[in-house]
Design an enzyme around this catalytic site. Structure first.
Site, PDB file in Angstrom:
ATOM      1  N   ARG A 297      37.417  40.467  45.333  1.00 56.72           N
ATOM      2  CA  ARG A 297      38.135  41.661  45.786  1.00 56.72           C
ATOM      3  C   ARG A 297      37.276  42.388  46.795  1.00 56.72           C
ATOM      4  O   ARG A 297      36.077  42.159  46.897  1.00 56.72           O
ATOM      5  CB  ARG A 297      38.432  42.610  44.628  1.00 56.72           C
ATOM      6  CG  ARG A 297      38.704  41.986  43.302  1.00 56.72           C
ATOM      7  CD  ARG A 297      39.976  41.180  43.350  1.00 56.72           C
ATOM      8  NE  ARG A 297      40.155  40.483  42.081  1.00 56.72           N
ATOM      9  CZ  ARG A 297      40.921  40.937  41.095  1.00 56.72           C
ATOM     10  NH1 ARG A 297      41.584  42.045  41.237  1.00 56.72           N
ATOM     11  NH2 ARG A 297      41.032  40.255  39.967  1.00 56.72           N
ATOM     12  N   THR A 298      37.945  43.326  47.497  1.00 57.47           N
ATOM     13  CA  THR A 298      37.191  44.193  48.392  1.00 57.47           C
ATOM     14  C   THR A 298      36.272  45.058  47.554  1.00 57.47           C
ATOM     15  O   THR A 298      36.730  45.827  46.721  1.00 57.47           O
ATOM     16  CB  THR A 298      38.140  45.104  49.177  1.00 57.47           C
ATOM     17  OG1 THR A 298      39.158  44.305  49.733  1.00 57.47           O
ATOM     18  CG2 THR A 298      37.409  45.845  50.275  1.00 57.47           C
ATOM     19  N   GLN A 299      34.969  44.904  47.761  1.00 57.83           N
ATOM     20  CA  GLN A 299      34.050  45.752  47.006  1.00 57.83           C
ATOM     21  C   GLN A 299      33.389  46.800  47.882  1.00 57.83           C
ATOM     22  O   GLN A 299      32.925  47.812  47.401  1.00 57.83           O
ATOM     23  CB  GLN A 299      32.992  44.890  46.336  1.00 57.83           C
ATOM     24  CG  GLN A 299      33.608  44.024  45.256  1.00 57.83           C
ATOM     25  CD  GLN A 299      32.594  43.107  44.610  1.00 57.83           C
ATOM     26  OE1 GLN A 299      31.400  43.365  44.642  1.00 57.83           O
ATOM     27  NE2 GLN A 299      33.071  42.025  44.028  1.00 57.83           N
TER      28      GLN A 299
END
Lengths: 267, 255
Positions: free
Chosen positions: B28-30
């Site tokens: 995921r976009t972290q």
């Protein structure tokens, strides 16, 4: 042996270019008891004649609230109508969830029509046997649509469906031109008069009809779709009867009609 | 730091195995990569005015100098974004699709700023619930005819789906530096000229105090006549204030 070769499924054309199953479904609408709808610029009214299935039973509901801003009246197979009104409720609530705004009535009617259309083009389906009058309010004012089993839909100023609806239509056709400027009260009165036409002599009371209204109040806020309670309907019916029974003294309005373009037959 | 780990793992391969494609494991976009800084917006007499700079940073590097972070949505709305720039571009694609399909009904109905704001709120909150947020703070402004006449609308939604409506809003650093100014000086009946003055005052404070802002700004307005996004321009700065001369003087700390 066969009365008709071309009516065994919905998708088979007759050589005359007709779809018999669809036409039969349209006939089902005419079997149900009558519904009328009419609208002004700001309000829409739906009314239905309640007919019990038998002496001992109660009648089936024919007017449904779909959302705060819209409702339907149906004639035909009430069971199909319930399915469709649940569908409409779903569409409205989903739209409201995403956009926090009511679904415009034209789009509501279109989605319903698209759903009905699919049933006329699939061999394993059957068309809905119900006609719906969809009434509601959106940004552009009050609207009234008639959706039929064929997937067609039309917008109306006033319309009637169901058994003996022709009498109601004739009544509405004589009067619809003024409806845009009608008050809610006047709309309700005409809805009741139109329903009365379909009863053919049977007495109109608050127990054999349902009336609902939706519109925009003078301050611009929504007057939510609501069934009008029986007591008020009875009061309106009584007041209408009182006017009818009063001596036929020509009122100024009748005078005006006579003076203008009314045909002698109408008077 | 986790930030450097995420950046570095691409080149080094790292001791950790990369997520298997289609193996049920997803990344995921972290962290945001290319980010825009504050957007400020306020209601004025005829509509809504929105402003931001045209910079986009790669980490803390001022990498891009002329990106548009304010766009028109449909006929009645403006959107401004701070945060991950690619996520904003994705959001613009969603909105394009939305307004196009809305237009294609061809029934005279159109989505207003309130509806767009609500839609974006759903999208943002939905994505954060997937633990894959769109890394933005979005500002939505617009004007649309309602039953009670023209209605101005201004709202905000952030990457976790928190949303609200206000007469003046600011994202990021602006929330700390511009909001106090707006609270003190904003009025309902400001003319466009007054609104521009106020907006420029906020932008200048941000330029001085926010290291990721640049001196190239865009102002946009939306009224009943429609939206206008003005070409970028610079503000006059003055760096001779004594506090700017030796910023480290008197500061507590090792630097």
């Amino acid at each position: 042996m066969f009365r008709n070769q071309y009516d065994t499924d919905v998708t088979t054309w007759s050589p005359q270019g007709r779809l018999f199953q669809v036409e039969y479904a349209m006939e089902a609408v005419k079997q149900g008891s009558a519904c009328v709808g009419l609208r002004s610029r700001t309000h829409a009214v739906l009314a239905a004649a309640n007919k019990p299935a038998s002496e001992l039973s109660s009648y089936q509901r024919k007017v449904f609230r779909v959302a705060e801003h819209a409702g339907v009246a149906l004639a035909g197979l009430t069971a199909d109508g319930r399915v469709l009104s649940r569908f409409l409720r779903n569409e409205c609530i989903n739209h409201y969830f995403v956009y926090e705004a009511p679904l415009p009535v034209s789009r509501l009617a279109l989605r319903l029509a698209d759903k009905a259309q699919v049933c006329t083009q699939r061999s394993w389906k059957r068309p809905y046997g119900v006609g719906l009058l969809v009434a509601g309010l959106d940004e552009s004012g009050a609207h009234l649509y008639y959706n039929c089993p064929s997937g067609n839909y039309f917008e109306y100023q006033a319309f009637a469906i169901g058994s003996r609806s022709q009498a109601a239509k004739t009544f509405l056709e004589r009067r619809f031109e003024g409806y845009n400027d009608y008050t809610p009260e006047q709309l309700i009165k005409d809805a009741l008069s139109a329903i009365k036409e379909t009863l053919q002599g049977e007495k109109l009371t608050s127990s054999n009809c349902t009336v609902a209204i939706v519109g925009r109040k003078d301050d611009g806020t929504l007057e939510p779709f609501e069934m009008i309670d029986a007591k008020r309907i009875q009061e309106i019916i009584d007041s209408m009867e009182a006017v009818e029974e009063a001596p036929a003294e020509p009122s100024s309005m009748q005078e005006e009609e006579r003076g203008s373009d009314a045909a002698p037959m109408d008077i | 730091m986790a930030w450097q780990q995420a950046m570095g793992s691409h080149a080094a391969g790292g001791s950790q195995a990369p997520p298997a494609a289609g193996g049920g494991e997803t990344q995921r976009t972290q962290y945001p990569y290319v980010t825009g800084t504050s957007v400020i917006a306020l209601k004025y007499k005829d509509g809504v005015i929105m402003a931001c700079d045209t910079g986009a940073s790669y980490g803390s590097t001022l990498r891009y100098k002329s990106v548009e972070r304010i766009k028109a949505v449909g006929k009645h709305s403006l959107i401004g974004a701070s945060g991950e720039f690619s996520d904003f571009q994705e959001i613009l694609r969603y909105l394009d699709e939305l307004t196009l399909s809305d237009h294609m009904w061809d029934d005279g109905n159109s989505l207003g700023p309130k509806e767009i704001h609500s839609y974006l709120t759903r999208v943002m909150y939905n994505r954060r619930n997937k633990f894959d947020p769109l890394w933005n703070s979005l500002v939505l402004g617009g004007v649309k005819k309602g039953p009670k006449g023209d209605e101005k609308y201004l709202g905000m939604v952030n990457m976790i789906g928190t949303h609200f409506e206000e007469n003046h809003v600011a994202t990021g650093f602006g929330n700390h530096l511009a909001i106090p100014i707006l609270r003190a000086e904003w009025r309902e009946d400001m003319t466009f000229e007054e609104a521009v003055k106020l907006v420029e005052k906020c932008l200048l404070v941000l330029l001085y105090r926010d290291r990721s802002s640049i001196n190239k700004f865009q102002i946009a307005k939306i009224t009943t006549e429609g939206s206008t996004i003005y070409p970028p321009y610079s503000l006059k700065t003055y760096w001779g204030f004594s506090h700017f001369e030796n910023p480290a003087q008197g500061a507590v700390g090792s630097w």
